[in-house]
Design a protein around this motif. Sequence first.
Motif, PDB file in Angstrom:
ATOM      1  N   SER A   3     -53.958   8.958  25.286  1.00 24.30           N
ATOM      2  CA  SER A   3     -53.311   8.241  24.183  1.00 24.30           C
ATOM      3  C   SER A   3     -52.168   9.045  23.593  1.00 24.30           C
ATOM      4  CB  SER A   3     -54.331   7.911  23.092  1.00 24.30           C
ATOM      5  OG  SER A   3     -55.315   7.040  23.587  1.00 24.30           O
ATOM      6  N   VAL A   4     -52.405  10.335  23.369  1.00 25.71           N
ATOM      7  CA  VAL A   4     -51.357  11.195  22.819  1.00 25.71           C
ATOM      8  C   VAL A   4     -50.157  11.213  23.758  1.00 25.71           C
ATOM      9  CG1 VAL A   4     -50.752  13.622  22.359  1.00 25.71           C
ATOM     10  CG2 VAL A   4     -52.801  12.625  21.330  1.00 25.71           C
TER      11      VAL A   4
ATOM     12  N   MET B 240     -44.629  -3.767  21.548  1.00 22.61           N
ATOM     13  CA  MET B 240     -45.693  -4.653  22.020  1.00 22.61           C
ATOM     14  C   MET B 240     -46.316  -4.092  23.302  1.00 22.61           C
ATOM     15  SD  MET B 240     -47.222  -7.598  21.388  1.00 22.61           S
ATOM     16  CE  MET B 240     -46.169  -8.805  20.651  1.00 22.61           C
ATOM     17  N   LYS B 241     -45.474  -3.617  24.205  1.00 17.09           N
ATOM     18  CA  LYS B 241     -45.961  -3.067  25.475  1.00 17.09           C
ATOM     19  C   LYS B 241     -46.813  -1.821  25.238  1.00 17.09           C
ATOM     20  CE  LYS B 241     -44.411  -1.384  29.937  1.00 17.09           C
ATOM     21  NZ  LYS B 241     -43.661  -0.272  30.399  1.00 17.09           N
ATOM     22  N   LEU B 242     -46.350  -0.921  24.373  1.00 16.55           N
ATOM     23  CA  LEU B 242     -47.120   0.287  24.067  1.00 16.55           C
ATOM     24  C   LEU B 242     -48.492  -0.077  23.526  1.00 16.55           C
ATOM     25  CD1 LEU B 242     -47.408   3.390  23.542  1.00 16.55           C
ATOM     26  CD2 LEU B 242     -46.493   2.905  21.248  1.00 16.55           C
ATOM     27  N   MET B 243     -48.544  -0.966  22.577  1.00  7.63           N
ATOM     28  CA  MET B 243     -49.813  -1.336  21.955  1.00  7.63           C
ATOM     29  C   MET B 243     -50.750  -1.987  22.973  1.00  7.63           C
ATOM     30  SD  MET B 243     -49.534  -0.116  18.979  1.00  7.63           S
ATOM     31  CE  MET B 243     -50.692  -0.877  17.876  1.00  7.63           C
ATOM     32  N   GLN B 244     -50.205  -2.817  23.844  1.00  7.93           N
ATOM     33  CA  GLN B 244     -51.027  -3.447  24.871  1.00  7.93           C
ATOM     34  C   GLN B 244     -51.550  -2.425  25.868  1.00  7.93           C
ATOM     35  OE1 GLN B 244     -48.324  -6.457  26.337  1.00  7.93           O
ATOM     36  NE2 GLN B 244     -48.953  -7.935  24.773  1.00  7.93           N
ATOM     37  N   GLU B 245     -50.745  -1.405  26.182  1.00 13.43           N
ATOM     38  CA  GLU B 245     -51.168  -0.370  27.124  1.00 13.43           C
ATOM     39  C   GLU B 245     -52.346   0.437  26.609  1.00 13.43           C
ATOM     40  OE1 GLU B 245     -47.806   2.119  27.957  1.00 13.43           O
ATOM     41  OE2 GLU B 245     -46.850   0.637  29.248  1.00 13.43           O
ATOM     42  N   VAL B 246     -52.361   0.719  25.318  1.00  7.95           N
ATOM     43  CA  VAL B 246     -53.410   1.588  24.773  1.00  7.95           C
ATOM     44  C   VAL B 246     -54.588   0.820  24.174  1.00  7.95           C
ATOM     45  CG1 VAL B 246     -51.814   3.493  24.356  1.00  7.95           C
ATOM     46  CG2 VAL B 246     -52.296   1.884  22.504  1.00  7.95           C
ATOM     47  N   GLU B 247     -54.421  -0.450  23.921  1.00  8.90           N
ATOM     48  CA  GLU B 247     -55.457  -1.220  23.219  1.00  8.90           C
ATOM     49  C   GLU B 247     -56.812  -1.214  23.922  1.00  8.90           C
ATOM     50  OE1 GLU B 247     -56.382  -5.790  21.937  1.00  8.90           O
ATOM     51  OE2 GLU B 247     -54.300  -5.148  21.842  1.00  8.90           O
ATOM     52  N   GLY B 248     -56.826  -1.408  25.213  1.00 10.08           N
ATOM     53  CA  GLY B 248     -58.095  -1.454  25.944  1.00 10.08           C
ATOM     54  C   GLY B 248     -58.892  -0.168  25.797  1.00 10.08           C
ATOM     55  N   ASP B 249     -58.192   0.965  25.889  1.00 12.48           N
ATOM     56  CA  ASP B 249     -58.867   2.262  25.731  1.00 12.48           C
ATOM     57  C   ASP B 249     -59.411   2.429  24.317  1.00 12.48           C
ATOM     58  OD1 ASP B 249     -58.279   2.872  28.360  1.00 12.48           O
ATOM     59  OD2 ASP B 249     -56.501   4.049  27.867  1.00 12.48           O
ATOM     60  N   PHE B 250     -58.657   1.969  23.314  1.00 16.82           N
ATOM     61  CA  PHE B 250     -59.136   2.061  21.938  1.00 16.82           C
ATOM     62  C   PHE B 250     -60.387   1.193  21.734  1.00 16.82           C
ATOM     63  CE2 PHE B 250     -55.214   4.211  20.981  1.00 16.82           C
ATOM     64  CZ  PHE B 250     -55.513   4.985  19.879  1.00 16.82           C
ATOM     65  N   HIS B 251     -60.414   0.021  22.361  1.00 16.32           N
ATOM     66  CA  HIS B 251     -61.611  -0.829  22.289  1.00 16.32           C
ATOM     67  C   HIS B 251     -62.818  -0.124  22.898  1.00 16.32           C
ATOM     68  CE1 HIS B 251     -60.532  -4.718  20.644  1.00 16.32           C
ATOM     69  NE2 HIS B 251     -59.408  -4.711  21.340  1.00 16.32           N
TER      70      HIS B 251
END
Length: 163
Positions: free
Chosen positions: A20-21, A130-141
């Motif tokens: 993520s970082v 939007m792309k950044l948030m979509q890329e990391v969202e699954g891992d955050f979930h």
Amino acid sequence: MSNLIVKSQVEEVLAFLESSVHRIESYLNQTTIDKLLKEKKGDQAYYEGLLSNIRRLLVYCEEGLDACLVVVQNEPFIKGAAEKTLYKVYHQCIDEFFSPRYDLWYEDSRSAYTGENAIKFRQEPPASIMKLMQEVEGDFHTIREELEYYETDFRTKMIQSKN
């Protein structure tokens, strides 16, 4: 929970935070307000707020990463410190992602039923955000689900220690 289970969870969170970082930092290092405005005409103050929220998230993730590294490198492994670190990662990194300080985006709880991304923006952001948030969202979930136990367990321990 056994020390091995807690240690493996810290290692899993460590890998998540490293990834993520890297992703967030790479994005921020190449992004400016001018670049966002060229990408999509919009509210400059909103874009500044988005970048501010993302920077804040990055700082929390870096702090969590540092704490996880210390916990993993400690010999002997200190389970209490590890649990406290996981609790802190949950409350800083995960909470900041799904419910940022300035409320410029939010989590749509119905997304679990629709199969869509859970992060919704108050205004339409540039595609790169939007792309950044979509890329990391699954891992955050995934990490949120892994760490929810520490949310309730650590609080229970804190309340019991006060009595």
